[in-house]
Enzyme design. Structure first.
Site, PDB file in Angstrom:
ATOM      1  N   TYR A 211      -2.581 -10.832  15.025  1.00 59.21           N
ATOM      2  CA  TYR A 211      -2.503  -9.630  14.191  1.00 59.21           C
ATOM      3  C   TYR A 211      -3.715  -8.721  14.449  1.00 59.21           C
ATOM      4  CZ  TYR A 211      -3.273  -6.992   9.849  1.00 59.21           C
ATOM      5  OH  TYR A 211      -3.544  -6.005   8.938  1.00 59.21           O
TER       6      TYR A 211
ATOM      7  N   GLY B 210       2.939   1.231   8.486  1.00 61.34           N
ATOM      8  CA  GLY B 210       4.044   0.307   8.769  1.00 61.34           C
ATOM      9  C   GLY B 210       3.670  -0.743   9.794  1.00 61.34           C
TER      10      GLY B 210
ATOM     11  N   LEU C 232       0.827  -1.207   0.000  1.00 59.56           N
ATOM     12  CA  LEU C 232       0.000   0.000   0.000  1.00 59.56           C
ATOM     13  C   LEU C 232       0.859   1.255   0.000  1.00 59.56           C
ATOM     14  CD1 LEU C 232      -2.989  -0.975   2.311  1.00 59.56           C
ATOM     15  CD2 LEU C 232      -2.669  -1.285  -0.148  1.00 59.56           C
TER      16      LEU C 232
ATOM     17  N   ASP D 131      13.095   1.570  12.371  1.00 64.55           N
ATOM     18  CA  ASP D 131      12.376   0.412  12.900  1.00 64.55           C
ATOM     19  C   ASP D 131      11.358   0.932  13.908  1.00 64.55           C
ATOM     20  OD1 ASP D 131      11.468  -1.849  14.222  1.00 64.55           O
ATOM     21  OD2 ASP D 131      13.443  -2.774  14.377  1.00 64.55           O
ATOM     22  N   LEU D 132      10.110   0.603  13.709  1.00 68.23           N
ATOM     23  CA  LEU D 132       9.055   1.107  14.603  1.00 68.23           C
ATOM     24  C   LEU D 132       9.290   0.702  16.059  1.00 68.23           C
ATOM     25  CD1 LEU D 132       6.061   0.387  12.226  1.00 68.23           C
ATOM     26  CD2 LEU D 132       6.653   2.659  13.123  1.00 68.23           C
TER      27      LEU D 132
ATOM     28  N   LYS E 102      -3.993  -4.860  16.149  1.00 67.56           N
ATOM     29  CA  LYS E 102      -4.682  -3.700  15.556  1.00 67.56           C
ATOM     30  C   LYS E 102      -5.747  -3.170  16.525  1.00 67.56           C
ATOM     31  CE  LYS E 102      -2.603  -3.564  11.501  1.00 67.56           C
ATOM     32  NZ  LYS E 102      -1.818  -2.405  11.058  1.00 67.56           N
TER      33      LYS E 102
END
Ligand SMILES: NC(=O)c1ccc[n+]([C@@H]2O[C@H](COP(=O)([O-])OP(=O)(O)OC[C@H]3O[C@@H](n4cnc5c(N)ncnc54)[C@H](O)[C@@H]3O)[C@@H](O)[C@H]2O)c1
Length: 277
Positions: free
Chosen positions: A147, A83, A26, A62-63, A151
């Site tokens: 995952y 990201g 994206l 890097d987050l 979120k």
């Protein structure tokens, strides 16, 4: 004179916009499109993806690295946060990129006075609702895996940063954003790249965003999601999966309705894992 859709898209509310996840699927689709939304587009990812072009900056980070994220955010006016780990998998990388990473991003936004974020959430926050029901943003989260849980954490985290610090966030529960729907499930969940850009533009430009949850989908005839709680965002999809329906039906078998993959909105994610660390 009435403004055309294209003119509306070019309103530059923000001088400098940060796009995380710029090396991803994206991110690549949005790189050119988002230049219409700002004067300078800062692109970031953990992996290298080439040089900055005119009107761009590249900051690798890097987050999970708070200091790097702090530098990445310094000087921007708004953030489009894509990201992170984008599929179900082992908890370690999801924890680092999506949970610690989201915390680092919001802490940096707080420190640098960034007041608006578009957060790429996911339909997998509500993946354990059934395909035979329509849900709104008011339905409780029912994550379909680690995952989806990460979120859901990002959505709660962003709500806290709104309530406590006034940072506005649109949690965009992206369905399936690809060039075209790949299977029958995606006929309901598809979000075209142009509609994704329209949606992000709406989130960046609406006068009052607050903390909003909006399902990221095109104008598909079959849908499981009702965006009526997000009218203030002003998103009007222009594309539809319907033009792909005949071809998708022709190349895919009918769903097995005894299979959880066909029963639940999350599709294959509801049976993924467990994964070895
Ligand atoms: N594509 C879809 O249909 C879809 C659906 C729902 C949600 N989303 C969300 O939208 C976002 C973008 O999706 P995508 O399809 O482009 O995914 P992608 O996997 O192609 O891109 C994600 C990018 O994040 C980067 N990244 C991963 N870990 C990182 C870290 N620790 N630090 C910095 N960068 C890191 C990766 O290098 C990658 O370039 C993701 O957050 C994803 O969860 C996408």
């Amino acid at each position: 004179m009435a403004r055309t859709e294209k003119q509306k898209m070019t309103i530059k509310v923000h001088e400098k916009l940060l796009l995380t996840g710029a090396a991803g699927g994206l991110g690549k689709a949005l790189r050119e499109r988002l230049k219409a939304n700002c004067t300078v587009l800062r692109l970031s990812d953990v992996q290298a993806f080439g040089e900055a072009a005119a009107g761009e900056e590249v900051v690798l980070a890097d987050l999970a690295d708070a200091a790097a994220v702090n530098q990445m955010v310094a000087g921007v006016n708004a953030i489009v946060h894509l990201g992170g780990m984008s599929v179900e998998g082992p908890f370690g990388p999801i924890l680092q990129a999506n949970i610690i990473g989201a915390y680092n991003l919001y802490e940096a936004a707080r420190k640098h006075g960034v007041k608006r974020v578009v957060f790429a959430s996911s339909n997998h926050v509500t993946g354990f609702y059934r395909q035979g029901e329509t849900i709104t943003a008011d339905h409780p989260a029912r994550p379909d895996g680690l995952y989806g849980l990460s979120k859901a954490f990002g959505e709660d985290l962003s709500r806290f940063y709104f309530d406590r610090y006034g940072i506005e966030t649109a949690c965009v529960r992206i369905g399936s954003s690809f060039a075209a729907p790949k299977d029958r499930r995606m006929l309901a969940t598809w979000l075209s790249f142009d509609d994704l850009h329209r949606l992000i533009t709406a989130c960046l430009t609406t006068p009052v965003l607050g903390h909003s949850i909006i399902f990221g989908m095109s104008d598909n005839a079959v849908t499981w999601w009702d965006n009526s709680r997000a009218r203030h965002v002003g998103y009007r999809p222009q594309d539809s999966s319907d033009i792909f329906r005949e071809a998708v039906y022709a190349r895919t078998p009918p769903p097995d309705l005894t299979d959880p993959v066909a029963q639940y909105q999350g599709g294959g994610f509801v049976v993924a894992g467990p994964f070895a660390e």
